[in-house]
Motif scaffolding. Structure first.
Motif, PDB file in Angstrom:
ATOM      1  N   PRO A   6       0.831  -1.205   0.000  1.00 10.46           N
ATOM      2  CA  PRO A   6       0.000   0.000   0.000  1.00 10.46           C
ATOM      3  C   PRO A   6       0.866   1.256   0.000  1.00 10.46           C
ATOM      4  O   PRO A   6       1.926   1.289   0.646  1.00 10.46           O
ATOM      5  N   PRO A   7       0.458   2.292  -0.703  1.00 10.81           N
ATOM      6  CA  PRO A   7       1.209   3.546  -0.667  1.00 10.81           C
ATOM      7  C   PRO A   7       1.142   4.169   0.725  1.00 10.81           C
ATOM      8  O   PRO A   7       0.169   3.979   1.463  1.00 10.81           O
ATOM      9  N   LEU A   8       2.173   4.896   1.092  1.00 11.02           N
ATOM     10  CA  LEU A   8       2.154   5.622   2.351  1.00 11.02           C
ATOM     11  C   LEU A   8       1.124   6.747   2.276  1.00 11.02           C
ATOM     12  O   LEU A   8       0.978   7.388   1.228  1.00 11.02           O
ATOM     13  N   PRO A   9       0.435   7.048   3.377  1.00  5.92           N
ATOM     14  CA  PRO A   9      -0.565   8.120   3.364  1.00  5.92           C
ATOM     15  C   PRO A   9       0.016   9.514   3.572  1.00  5.92           C
ATOM     16  O   PRO A   9      -0.717  10.456   3.887  1.00  5.92           O
ATOM     17  N   TYR A  10       1.336   9.653   3.406  1.00  5.43           N
ATOM     18  CA  TYR A  10       2.032  10.927   3.586  1.00  5.43           C
ATOM     19  C   TYR A  10       3.371  10.814   2.870  1.00  5.43           C
ATOM     20  O   TYR A  10       3.793   9.721   2.469  1.00  5.43           O
ATOM     21  N   ASP A  11       4.057  11.915   2.735  1.00  6.86           N
ATOM     22  CA  ASP A  11       5.382  11.913   2.119  1.00  6.86           C
ATOM     23  C   ASP A  11       6.409  11.311   3.085  1.00  6.86           C
ATOM     24  O   ASP A  11       6.289  11.479   4.309  1.00  6.86           O
ATOM     25  N   LEU A  19      10.814  10.601  12.341  1.00  2.00           N
ATOM     26  CA  LEU A  19      11.117   9.442  11.503  1.00  2.00           C
ATOM     27  C   LEU A  19      11.664   9.965  10.187  1.00  2.00           C
ATOM     28  O   LEU A  19      11.002  10.751   9.512  1.00  2.00           O
ATOM     29  N   SER A  20      12.836   9.516   9.817  1.00  2.00           N
ATOM     30  CA  SER A  20      13.487  10.024   8.612  1.00  2.00           C
ATOM     31  C   SER A  20      12.973   9.346   7.350  1.00  2.00           C
ATOM     32  O   SER A  20      12.410   8.243   7.397  1.00  2.00           O
ATOM     33  N   ALA A  21      13.203  10.009   6.229  1.00  2.00           N
ATOM     34  CA  ALA A  21      12.875   9.411   4.936  1.00  2.00           C
ATOM     35  C   ALA A  21      13.655   8.120   4.737  1.00  2.00           C
ATOM     36  O   ALA A  21      13.151   7.165   4.133  1.00  2.00           O
ATOM     37  N   GLU A  22      14.872   8.067   5.261  1.00  2.00           N
ATOM     38  CA  GLU A  22      15.675   6.843   5.139  1.00  2.00           C
ATOM     39  C   GLU A  22      15.011   5.675   5.872  1.00  2.00           C
ATOM     40  O   GLU A  22      15.017   4.540   5.379  1.00  2.00           O
ATOM     41  N   THR A  23      14.440   5.947   7.034  1.00  2.00           N
ATOM     42  CA  THR A  23      13.724   4.892   7.756  1.00  2.00           C
ATOM     43  C   THR A  23      12.569   4.368   6.920  1.00  2.00           C
ATOM     44  O   THR A  23      12.360   3.153   6.816  1.00  2.00           O
ATOM     45  N   PHE A  24      11.803   5.263   6.307  1.00  2.00           N
ATOM     46  CA  PHE A  24      10.701   4.812   5.449  1.00  2.00           C
ATOM     47  C   PHE A  24      11.221   4.036   4.237  1.00  2.00           C
ATOM     48  O   PHE A  24      10.599   3.057   3.812  1.00  2.00           O
ATOM     49  N   ASP A  25      12.348   4.464   3.678  1.00  2.00           N
ATOM     50  CA  ASP A  25      12.917   3.742   2.538  1.00  2.00           C
ATOM     51  C   ASP A  25      13.203   2.291   2.898  1.00  2.00           C
ATOM     52  O   ASP A  25      12.944   1.381   2.096  1.00  2.00           O
ATOM     53  N   PHE A  26      13.732   2.061   4.093  1.00  2.00           N
ATOM     54  CA  PHE A  26      14.055   0.699   4.518  1.00  2.00           C
ATOM     55  C   PHE A  26      12.838  -0.024   5.090  1.00  2.00           C
ATOM     56  O   PHE A  26      12.554  -1.167   4.711  1.00  2.00           O
ATOM     57  N   HIS A  27      12.128   0.641   6.000  1.00  5.47           N
ATOM     58  CA  HIS A  27      11.050  -0.028   6.719  1.00  5.47           C
ATOM     59  C   HIS A  27       9.869  -0.325   5.798  1.00  5.47           C
ATOM     60  O   HIS A  27       9.380  -1.452   5.726  1.00  5.47           O
ATOM     61  N   LEU A 156      -7.091  -0.825  17.403  1.00  3.32           N
ATOM     62  CA  LEU A 156      -7.300   0.620  17.331  1.00  3.32           C
ATOM     63  C   LEU A 156      -6.017   1.358  16.947  1.00  3.32           C
ATOM     64  O   LEU A 156      -6.050   2.294  16.154  1.00  3.32           O
ATOM     65  N   LEU A 157      -4.889   0.932  17.541  1.00  4.33           N
ATOM     66  CA  LEU A 157      -3.611   1.638  17.388  1.00  4.33           C
ATOM     67  C   LEU A 157      -2.487   0.652  17.615  1.00  4.33           C
ATOM     68  O   LEU A 157      -2.587  -0.217  18.492  1.00  4.33           O
ATOM     69  N   THR A 158      -1.407   0.790  16.846  1.00  5.45           N
ATOM     70  CA  THR A 158      -0.237  -0.065  17.087  1.00  5.45           C
ATOM     71  C   THR A 158       1.053   0.723  17.009  1.00  5.45           C
ATOM     72  O   THR A 158       1.138   1.745  16.321  1.00  5.45           O
ATOM     73  N   ILE A 159       2.054   0.235  17.730  1.00  6.55           N
ATOM     74  CA  ILE A 159       3.418   0.754  17.686  1.00  6.55           C
ATOM     75  C   ILE A 159       4.342  -0.409  17.346  1.00  6.55           C
ATOM     76  O   ILE A 159       4.380  -1.423  18.059  1.00  6.55           O
ATOM     77  N   ASP A 160       5.070  -0.275  16.266  1.00  2.00           N
ATOM     78  CA  ASP A 160       6.014  -1.309  15.821  1.00  2.00           C
ATOM     79  C   ASP A 160       7.281  -1.204  16.660  1.00  2.00           C
ATOM     80  O   ASP A 160       7.941  -0.158  16.668  1.00  2.00           O
ATOM     81  N   VAL A 161       7.626  -2.251  17.388  1.00  4.76           N
ATOM     82  CA  VAL A 161       8.857  -2.231  18.175  1.00  4.76           C
ATOM     83  C   VAL A 161       9.878  -3.258  17.692  1.00  4.76           C
ATOM     84  O   VAL A 161      10.758  -3.684  18.440  1.00  4.76           O
ATOM     85  N   TRP A 162       9.762  -3.651  16.430  1.00  5.98           N
ATOM     86  CA  TRP A 162      10.873  -4.360  15.802  1.00  5.98           C
ATOM     87  C   TRP A 162      12.020  -3.357  15.646  1.00  5.98           C
ATOM     88  O   TRP A 162      11.804  -2.172  15.378  1.00  5.98           O
ATOM     89  N   GLU A 163      13.246  -3.829  15.780  1.00  9.70           N
ATOM     90  CA  GLU A 163      14.388  -2.921  15.728  1.00  9.70           C
ATOM     91  C   GLU A 163      14.468  -2.155  14.413  1.00  9.70           C
ATOM     92  O   GLU A 163      14.883  -0.994  14.382  1.00  9.70           O
ATOM     93  N   HIS A 164      14.035  -2.787  13.316  1.00 17.46           N
ATOM     94  CA  HIS A 164      14.131  -2.089  12.031  1.00 17.46           C
ATOM     95  C   HIS A 164      13.220  -0.875  11.961  1.00 17.46           C
ATOM     96  O   HIS A 164      13.369  -0.039  11.075  1.00 17.46           O
ATOM     97  N   ALA A 165      12.266  -0.743  12.896  1.00 14.56           N
ATOM     98  CA  ALA A 165      11.356   0.400  12.903  1.00 14.56           C
ATOM     99  C   ALA A 165      12.032   1.670  13.390  1.00 14.56           C
ATOM    100  O   ALA A 165      11.567   2.774  13.077  1.00 14.56           O
ATOM    101  N   TYR A 166      13.120   1.528  14.157  1.00 17.13           N
ATOM    102  CA  TYR A 166      13.678   2.722  14.801  1.00 17.13           C
ATOM    103  C   TYR A 166      15.198   2.825  14.778  1.00 17.13           C
ATOM    104  O   TYR A 166      15.746   3.887  15.106  1.00 17.13           O
ATOM    105  N   TYR A 167      15.913   1.774  14.365  1.00 25.17           N
ATOM    106  CA  TYR A 167      17.368   1.771  14.575  1.00 25.17           C
ATOM    107  C   TYR A 167      18.090   2.862  13.790  1.00 25.17           C
ATOM    108  O   TYR A 167      19.055   3.442  14.279  1.00 25.17           O
TER     109      TYR A 167
END
Length: 205
Positions: A6-11, A19-27, A156-167
């Protein structure tokens, strides 16, 4: 029909330092895409070609097909997670705020509880705010597990706590990442929408 990323709902650069663009590129661009591709490979092998994603997740769980379950559930989890985020800071309002105050006392108390649950979750997984019946509850699930697989657990809401979400942005500081999202980047309008109990459908395909 094959499942899609699915496309991201934001840039990708909309969150700045949170959260950096690089994180989105990988995650999103690599990890999430890999779950899509693997689900498309494994679902036909399990005789589930043409089924909805939620149906694939439940069937894989029931049959003990761990490879398909992990990948299809992660596909759904991530699709839901992106919608839980907003580059513009929001606050709960209306019915959602009322239900939060009834269950936890205040929004801050909810955020503290969800942060504690997410940060202290051992190893990889997801922090969740769910509807259990008509009650709001905070919980967490291990690895790629998902509310989709459980009757009565309505996301209702989730937070991803896999390391790739934030490292990339936070290195090993999971607490800083979780706090930044909860305080500054939650799409509370989306969370409120999911009070109708149809949250699973919003990341289905």
């Amino acid at each position: 029909m094959a499942f899609e990323l699915p496309p991201l709902p934001y840039d990708k650069s909309a969150f700045g330092e949170i959260l950096s663009a690089e994180t989105f590129d990988f995650h999103w661009g690599k990890h999430h895409r890999a779950y899509v591709n693997k689900t498309n490979e494994l679902a036909p092998q399990a005789g589930l070609d043409g089924r909805r994603l939620s149906e694939v997740i439940r069937a894989a769980k029931e049959s003990g097909n761990k490879g398909l379950f992990n990948n299809s559930a992660q596909l759904w989890n991530h699709s839901f997670y992106w919608q839980c985020l907003s580059p513009e800071t929001q606050q709960p309002t209306g019915t959602l705020k009322q239900k939060i105050e009834e269950a936890f006392g205040s929004t801050d108390a909810l955020l503290d509880k969800l942060k504690t649950e997410s940060v202290n979750h051992f190893a990889s997984g997801w922090g969740w705010l769910v509807l259990d019946g008509d009650q709001l509850k905070v919980t967490s699930l291990h690895d790629g597990d998902s509310p989709v697989a459980y009757d009565g657990m309505k996301p209702l809401l989730t937070i991803d706590v896999w390391e790739h979400a934030y490292y990339i942005d936070y290195r090993n500081m999971r607490a800083d990442y979780v706090d930044a999202l909860l305080r500054r980047a939650i799409n509370w309008d989306f969370v409120a929408q999911n009070l109708d109990g149809q949250g699973v459908s919003r990341a289905d395909q």
